[in-house]
Structures are given as C-alpha cells and as structure tokens.
Design an enzyme around this catalytic site. Structure first.
Site, PDB file in Angstrom:
ATOM      1  N   GLU A   9       0.796  -1.231   0.000  1.00 31.82           N
ATOM      2  CA  GLU A   9       0.000   0.000   0.000  1.00 31.82           C
ATOM      3  C   GLU A   9       0.830   1.284   0.000  1.00 31.82           C
ATOM      4  OE1 GLU A   9      -0.778  -2.520   2.274  1.00 31.82           O
ATOM      5  OE2 GLU A   9      -2.846  -2.282   2.948  1.00 31.82           O
ATOM      6  N   ASP A  96      -2.142  -5.221   3.455  1.00 35.36           N
ATOM      7  CA  ASP A  96      -2.321  -5.633   4.848  1.00 35.36           C
ATOM      8  C   ASP A  96      -3.296  -6.801   4.975  1.00 35.36           C
ATOM      9  OD1 ASP A  96      -0.624  -3.634   5.716  1.00 35.36           O
ATOM     10  OD2 ASP A  96      -2.246  -2.182   5.953  1.00 35.36           O
ATOM     11  N   ASP A  98      -5.986  -7.564   6.619  1.00 35.11           N
ATOM     12  CA  ASP A  98      -7.267  -7.323   7.269  1.00 35.11           C
ATOM     13  C   ASP A  98      -8.286  -7.156   6.142  1.00 35.11           C
ATOM     14  OD1 ASP A  98      -6.725  -4.814   6.240  1.00 35.11           O
ATOM     15  OD2 ASP A  98      -6.438  -3.850   8.188  1.00 35.11           O
ATOM     16  N   GLU A 100      -9.820  -4.597   4.898  1.00 37.53           N
ATOM     17  CA  GLU A 100      -9.535  -3.505   3.970  1.00 37.53           C
ATOM     18  C   GLU A 100      -8.363  -3.868   3.052  1.00 37.53           C
ATOM     19  OE1 GLU A 100      -9.253   1.360   4.096  1.00 37.53           O
ATOM     20  OE2 GLU A 100      -9.169   0.213   5.940  1.00 37.53           O
ATOM     21  N   TYR A 326       1.784  -5.413  13.018  1.00 36.43           N
ATOM     22  CA  TYR A 326       0.650  -4.683  12.443  1.00 36.43           C
ATOM     23  C   TYR A 326      -0.226  -4.094  13.539  1.00 36.43           C
ATOM     24  CZ  TYR A 326      -3.084  -3.622   9.150  1.00 36.43           C
ATOM     25  OH  TYR A 326      -4.017  -2.977   8.381  1.00 36.43           O
ATOM     26  N   ARG A 328      -3.340  -2.659  13.336  1.00 31.92           N
ATOM     27  CA  ARG A 328      -4.804  -2.754  13.293  1.00 31.92           C
ATOM     28  C   ARG A 328      -5.188  -4.193  13.596  1.00 31.92           C
ATOM     29  NH1 ARG A 328      -3.785   0.993   9.158  1.00 31.92           N
ATOM     30  NH2 ARG A 328      -4.741   3.006   9.580  1.00 31.92           N
ATOM     31  N   HIS A 373      -4.212 -12.869  13.573  1.00 32.28           N
ATOM     32  CA  HIS A 373      -3.345 -11.718  13.779  1.00 32.28           C
ATOM     33  C   HIS A 373      -2.661 -11.832  15.146  1.00 32.28           C
ATOM     34  CE1 HIS A 373      -5.847  -9.003  10.877  1.00 32.28           C
ATOM     35  NE2 HIS A 373      -5.320 -10.049  10.302  1.00 32.28           N
TER      36      HIS A 373
END
Length: 903
Positions: A9, A96, A98, A100, A326, A328, A373
């Site tokens: 990203e 990432d 997740d 999103e 990470y 989040r 995670h």
C-alpha cells in the site's frame, strides 16, 4: 528484465521490503486505495448516468452491485503498475492482512487484469522484518473472497446510509452536514452524556476525616480514617445520590449537613477509640494483556496525550519501518517467538524470579477477533530496547509504551496484602461512631516493575500505589490526633475523552477497532464535537442532528441495531451470510423491519424550527421562558418580549459563545447573554469636542467603547476605540470614563533627549512606551495618574529581559507522565500556568492553583504538546523576505537576458 512484482500500500513499506527482497524483485506501492465508489457526479461513468440509482454508485435493483471508478489522481499510477506487470513473471499482492487490505488486493487484481499465465499470489505478514518477509514469499495464499465481500458490504452499507440520510440533514438542519452509520451513533453517545450533565442537580454531603494515633510502640504511628457509620447506619457518599440531587435510598444512610458534621466533631473531642475489626486479605494483580488497537489508543491518550489519529499515524510509521507488528488488530495473541523474546528480555532486565514458569496466554474479549493476527508488539524474534532502536520523539515514546506493555505481559503477578481497620467510640452526644481506614502493601511487584496502566478516573489509585497502616489488633486503643468536618459535592457524569469514548464504543460492540480513530476525527472535523482539554463536548448543532435522527431514523441510531449490523458483517466475513440478502433487508426492509428507502421517502412533516429549539431550564428544572436556538450562523438565546413592554413583542437575542459547553448554559448565563448581546450598543452621550456619539459594546474580545462617525466622515478616518478596564463593566461605565479611555495613549512627558513617553493599555496590561522601549506598570489607574518623574524613575531601572527574574513556583505537583520532568505551577505575565520545563499550559477558567492536581496539569500539558512547538514568526518573515529578494533577482536576470537577446 523479468522480475517478480510485489505490490504493497505505502511507499515507505515498499522501500523497507525492497531492501529485504533484493534483486529479482520490484516492490511498488498502490499508494493506498486505487478505486472506490464515485465521489462526485463527474465520477459517475457515462453508461450508468441515466440510471435512478446512479448517484449512489450502487445498483440497488441488481443485488447491490457497486460501480467502482479509479480516482483521477491514481490513473497515471495504474498505468505505471500495468507497465511493471508486463515484464513480471509473478505477481505478489502484499497488502495488509485485514478486510480492507484484502479488498485492496482484490481491486488491484481486478483493475490490473494480469495475463492468464501469470502466477498471482496473496502475500501476508504481521511484521516487516527480513525473516517475516521471506516467510511470506515462501507461503503465499489465495485472496479470501469472504473478507472482500465483508469489506464491500461495509462500504456499500455506509454509502447507502450517508447518501440517503445526509440530504435530510441538509434540508432540515443545515447544509453541508453528514450522517454516518457509526459516526452518528458516536455523536449520540457524546450528546447523551451531555444531556445527563444538563439533567444533573448538585447535591452536597458532609463526612468526617481524621488522623489517628496508634501509639509510640508502632513504627507506622499515624494513619488516616474516614467516617463510616453512625449508630450502625452508613454515612452517605456520592454514589448514594441520583442525578436529580436526591438520595436514592432515603432512610438507609445518614445524610450529614455542615452543622451536623461540625457538631459531631465537637462531640468526639474527648472520645477514646477502640479497634472494632481488622481484616487482612492477600492482594494479587495480574498483568495487562498485550496491546490491541483500542487499548493502544486509550493508553497512548492517557500516558502520552496522543489523539487516536496521532497514535495510529505514529504506529503506522513504526510498522512500515519494521519496529512493531501490524497495528490494526483486535487480537491479544503473541506468537511463540514473541513469547520467547518477551520472557527472555524480562529475565535479563528483572531477574528469573519475575518470569513465570510457563508463558502467559490471553484470550481476546472482542467478538469475532481475528486470532490469526498478533497483538501489537515489538517486531522480530529478539526485541530491541527503546534505546537500541535509535528512534526519537513520538515514535520513541510510542515504541517504548508498546515494548514495556509486551514485556510486562509475560511477567509474574504482583502480590501483597490489603488491610481494612474499623475503629469506633461513643460521642459526647451518645452516638456510636465508626471510622474506617484501608491500606495496601505490595510485597512483590512482579510485572508492576515494568509497567503500570493508566486510568480514566483521575481519583482512582494506581495499581502500584501503597498505603501502609499500623499493625493493630482487635480491641486495641487508639486516639484521634485530629478530626475535621469535610464537605463534598456530587459530580455530574464525566464527559467522554477519546480514550473513554473508544472504550464505550468497543464495550457496546459498535464499529471496528481500526475505524475508531477516523470516526472521532470525523465528528471533530464536522463540528459536531469539540475538545475542552481532553474532554469531548457536543456542539448545539449535534443536539439538533441527533434529535432529528432519533425521531425519524430511530433504528439507525440505535446502539443495539448498530452493534447488530457489525455482527452481520462478521457473519458475511465468515461466509455464513451473503451481501445481497443482508443489504436488501437494510435498504428495502422486510415484514418485521422498515427499510431505509421507505424511511427517507415517507418522512412526513418535520418542523425544522422546533428541531433547533431547546428550552433553557431554571435551577428547579422548569422552563425559564428562554430558548436556545441553533441558527445558521451559530447558537443564540432568545426570549420573547411581552407586548407593551420595551421591544414591542420583538424577541430579545444574544449570541452564545462557541466554546460555552451546553451544560453551562444556565438560566443565569442565558439572562447575562441577553442583557449584553454581542454587537448591542449602549449610548453614553456625545463627545463635547467632536460631537460624535459615544457608545459601549460587548465585542468578541470583551467590552469596549467607541465613537460613531458621521456618514460624511472621510473614508480614511477611523473610529477611536478603547477596551474597558478590568475594574469597569458595561452597566456602570459613564461618558466620562469612555472619553478618558478614548483619549489614550496619554503623553506623560519627554525625557532629557526629548523622546516622548506615553502611558497606554495593551493586550497584556498597562505599560509605558518610549520609542521602542516598553515598560510594564502595575495598575490601569497609573495610566492616568503616573507623573513624568515616576516614569523616568521606572526607565532608570535596568530592564528585565523576557519575563523578568524567575519567580519561585506556586505549587509543585510531581513528575509529568509523558516527559518525566517535574511539573510546577507558576505565575506568569498572562496568569498562572503549569510547566514541565519544556511546555507551558495556561490554567483554564475553572482551574485554581489550590485545586489543580498532577492529572489535570498533565491533561493541559498534553493538549499543549499536541499543538506542537510555538511558531517563530521572525524566521518566517526572514524566509519570505529572502524569497522575495530571490524572485526580484531572478526577474532582474530574466530582463537582462531578454534585453541582450533583443540587441
């Protein structure tokens, strides 16, 4: 040349990963999202522009199929990625892990359309270290379409909510407003808390506080005690009163007033006390779980003074540069390598006796937590200490917080003893009076050696706080060294801070942890909420918006419904529910549920004026006849003038200051605003010399007097103005006072060189001026009374630079939780302030030197620290001047060249 293309990203992440993968790999960033639903009418593709659903960007009539467009600023970048893809022999989508990130990976795949023979792999990792990146390359997976669908459902749901409800707010409240699925509910929480504060009625109660003497044979001789009961009935405390100021359990507690409390002190003057009971219990405190997104945001707010958005921004940089995992995540799980690293470091730093035999494992308290995670922890198989990272500033402080919390999570429990002593005796008036005293000693600090969690309640004791009591036995005699009556007032419910609002949202299972920072940022930026210190205060505009939503979209701002929708999205992510069915019920409704489409099309009559009107109540809770109205240009108070009286039925109005919290708009304050409305003029008379009318006004920066110039006055002529002295007010200021103020500055005389000395009033108080040399004087009256001789004597003294000689601190509070430096209260030129030596923060209106605590001072300093260092205007001016000179020189050079060419 053939290469393996890796797409992440962010450019920062790409640079770090490129260093780990080396030759044969090209690592490029997507620079965030590459496409989204249309943001403006111009973004809507021509092929769907005529469709009735086109403005939504979602075909609600065909399974809620979205229309995605590449944003204009990303089109060139997509072309670049397609060019890199032509020569690639493998494509790794490394966004990432997740929902999103999964959606971004899918959008990249769908937009880039790689050739069919090109291997496409989904590469995931939790930290950016060489070992983690190499492992991710070797163990790729497929794109998880359930996660993509869940993110798509969330995006479409939020689009439908915002695009259908926001226009209602534009028409009935104010243009430019917005509604959001979680944003509106978060605003409602803040408004509901302020409603509770408005409904709150103050109550007072008294108790007795004493210092008791255990005798000379005890090492801890003196100890505190507080009134517990009278004749077996417990003394009332704050929790016994409701928001209406009344006792919740009348007759079950003793409610002392000042007279009774003072009489009881007198009656206990000669009482001998006996220990009635001694209760000792073992004390154990377990370590806190490693950080997840919300707990990191809360603790960074308490300890570092960071906003949620600042925390996530700093954590993002730490993650991208390989310092933490990470950020989040809603998991509290640590990998085996992380457990070993934390235990090893705890053993090295504190000793083997501080590390338990087996690793500690923490279960997540969050529903549907993604346990794949990890918790937020230092990156790598061996943790770097903060000093070893080379980090500075906010990154160092946040890394240190994460590092300490992770180490502490793998240490032993803290252990000790808690002790409660009750002692009593008869008063001279016959009552049996019992006092209680509680203490705690920690015999083994365990994890508290490494880390102590902060607390939202400023009055709560820290987990490592100790209070020792003497070793007393039942029946032992003690005496009262001192007794005093102590008065207390109940407090309204505390306003939310960013930390406590995040905790509340998570506790109600509203929204996702990764979205809380942006939600709070949105309600602040939209003007629904503003900050007073660290407290979140709702604007009156928010009251109007929430009133409309509660009346006409009750289900959409229901806490239970919003939490339920989050569970639906989790079910979609798990593949147990599908997007079209769930969105269909939300938008079109069902037999049991009224859909959004029907709600917005069948609103019925909405009285916009009534929505924006709130009665100001009397102290008894009755309507006062004054209303608060939310107007186009801000809130104002209004009271109708009765027919026949002054005003002839025209309502009296007064603007409400933007920073006045709603719970502070009392009847008295409203009448004050009506009596002195901003902009209202009070005629004082005419100036005998000029003939101009002199008026007094209440302006934005306080009351002042000014002259009204005639219509034919020259345009260059400016009206004289003068601020009222602190000793003056609008009710009592006279024409004589006004003319004296308008005559300033006053010429006091001239010095030996003929330089004029003037006395005048400035923003920071009264002062003398001689050329460029200014000297403060003590009182405003001296502006008119000071003689030339006195002025010359002042100038004969050496000028004190800056703020003059340093004054001793008014109060010492202790070490600041952020900087560790001692915090003191000082008296400055602009009033009292707190400082840790690096940052200064002025005390607010409600703060006093006597009452301010270290916690409150830390709040003020945190708010000041968040604004950053003060800007230096001189340097800026110098830069502008230099830039101007450079431009002039360049222009001159260009002119010369042109002239030479012409010749």
């Amino acid at each position: 040349m053939a290469h393996k293309l890796v797409i992440v990203e962010s450019p920062a992440k790409a640079k770090t990963i490129q260093g780990y993968l080396g030759r044969g790999y090209v690592v490029e960033s997507s620079i965030g999202h590459i496409r989204d639903l249309p943001q403006t009418a111009a973004d809507i593709p021509a092929k769907v522009k005529g469709e009735p659903w086109a403005r939504l960007g979602v075909n609600v009539d065909d399974g809620f199929k979205p229309v995605y467009v590449v944003s204009r600023d990303k089109k060139a970048h997509i072309t670049k990625l397609k060019g890199l893809l032509k020569d690639a022999d493998e494509l790794y989508l490394a966004t990432d892990e997740d929902r999103e990130g999964e959606a971004i990976a899918w959008h990249l795949l769908d937009e880039l359309k790689p050739r069919t023979d090109l291997p496409v792999k989904r590469m995931v990792f939790h930290e950016i270290t060489e070992a983690a990146i190499q492992a991710a390359v070797e163990t790729p997976r497929e794109i998880d379409m359930d996660l993509v669908e869940a993110q798509e459902a969330r995006r479409i749901l939020d689009r439908l909510y915002g695009y259908e409800v926001s226009p209602v707010l534009w028409k009935k409240v104010m243009s430019g407003l917005s509604a959001g699925r979680v944003q509106s509910v978060a605003t409602r929480l803040v408004v509901d808390r302020e409603r509770e504060r408005i409904a709150f009625r103050l109550a007072s109660y008294w108790d007795l506080e004493g210092t008791f003497d255990a005798g000379a044979d005890h090492e801890q001789r003196m100890f505190p005690g507080k009134l517990h009961s009278i004749d077996g009935v417990r003394a009332a405390r704050g929790s016994d009163f409701g928001d209406d100021g009344q006792l919740k359990s009348e007759g079950k507690v003793v409610h002392l007033n000042q007279a009774k409390a003072e009489a009881l002190v007198e009656a206990l003057h000669d009482t001998d006390f006996t220990v009635r009971s001694v209760e000792s219990k073992p004390y154990t405190r377990k370590p806190y779980a490693p950080f997840r997104t919300t707990t990191l945001q809360q603790e960074a707010s308490r300890k570092l003074g960071f906003s949620a958005s600042s925390t996530m921004s700093v954590a993002q940089r730490l993650y991208e540069n390989g310092y933490i995992t990470y950020m989040r995540t809603d998991s509290t799980t640590l990998s085996d390598t992380a457990l070993n690293a934390a235990r090893t470091q705890a053993r090295e730093l504190y000793g083997a006796e501080y590390v338990p035999d087996a690793p500690r494992v923490y279960a997540s308290k969050v529903k549907n937590a993604q346990e794949a995670h990890e918790a937020i922890r230092p990156a790598g198989d061996n943790f770097r200490t903060p000093a070893q990272t080379g980090l500075t500033g906010d990154q160092f402080r946040l890394y240190e917080l994460i590092w300490m919390r992770t180490i502490a999570s793998q240490m032993k429990d803290a252990a000790g003893n808690s002790l409660t002593i009750r002692l009593g005796g008869p008063s001279a008036s016959g009552e049996d009076v019992v006092f209680t005293s509680s203490g705690r000693t920690i015999t083994f600090h365990g994890f508290l050696k490494a880390y102590v969690e902060g607390n939202d309640d400023a009055d709560a004791a820290r987990d490592d706080a100790e209070s020792k009591l003497p070793n007393l036995t039942e029946g032992a005699a003690v005496s009262a060294a001192s007794l005093k009556a102590s008065g207390h007032e109940t407090k309204p419910p505390a306003r939310y801070t960013e930390a406590s609002l995040i905790s509340e949202l998570e506790g109600r299972e509203i929204g996702r942890p990764s979205t809380y920072a942006s939600i709070i940022g949105t309600i602040l930026n939209r003007g629904y909420v503003y900050k007073k210190g660290t407290a979140l205060v709702p604007a009156w505009l928010a009251f109007s918006v929430i009133r409309l939503l509660e009346r006409h979209f009750e289900r959409l701002v229901s806490y239970e419904f919003t939490a339920g929708m989050e569970q639906v999205l989790d079910e979609i992510a798990g593949g147990r529910k599908d997007l079209p069915t769930e969105l269909g019920e939300f938008y079109f409704g069902s037999d049991n549920v009224e859909g959004l489409k029907r709600l917005v099309t069948e609103l019925g009559d909405i009285d916009a004026k009534e929505l924006a009107t709130f009665p100001v109540l009397t102290p008894a809770g009755e309507p006062s006849g004054i209303d608060l109205r939310v107007g186009r240009y801000g809130p104002y108070v209004e009271a109708a003038a009765p027919d026949g009286e002054e005003g002839d039925g025209v309502p009296a109005r007064g603007n409400v200051p933007e920073d006045l919290p709603p719970d502070e708009l009392t009847e008295a304050k409203a009448r004050e605003l009506l009596a002195n409305p901003a902009g209202a003029e009070q005629e004082l008379g005419k100036d005998p010399e000029s003939g101009n009318l002199i008026v007094a006004k209440n302006g934005r920066y306080g009351p002042y007097v000014t002259e009204v110039l005639p219509e034919d006055a020259p345009k260059k002529q400016k009206a004289r103005t003068g601020s009222l002295f602190k000793s003056m007010n609008l009710e009592t200021v006279t024409l004589e006072d006004a003319l004296r103020l308008l005559s300033l500055p006053r010429v006091v005389g001239t010095d030996a060189e003929g330089v004029e000395i003037t006395a005048q009033n400035g923003r920071y108080g009264p002062y003398l001026k001689k050329g460029t040399d200014s000297r403060s004087i003590e009182t405003e009256q001296q502006i008119f009374d000071l003689t030339l001789e006195q002025a010359l004597a002042i100038y004969a003294q050496p000028k004190q630079r800056g703020r003059g000689a340093a004054k001793p601190p008014l109060k010492e509070l202790g070490p600041d939780p952020v900087s560790g430096q001692p915090v003191v209260v000082k008296e400055g030129r602009f009033g009292e302030y707190v400082t840790d030596g690096e940052y200064n923060a002025t005390l607010r209106k409600d703060d006093t030197v006597e009452a301010i605590t270290l916690e409150r001072a830390a709040e003020l300093l945190a708010e000041r620290r968040e604004k950053g260092p003060a800007k230096k205007a001189a340097k800026k001016t110098a830069k502008k001047a230099a830039k101007k000179t450079t431009k002039k020189a360049a222009a001159k050079k260009t002119t010369k060249k042109a002239a030479a060419k012409k010749s």
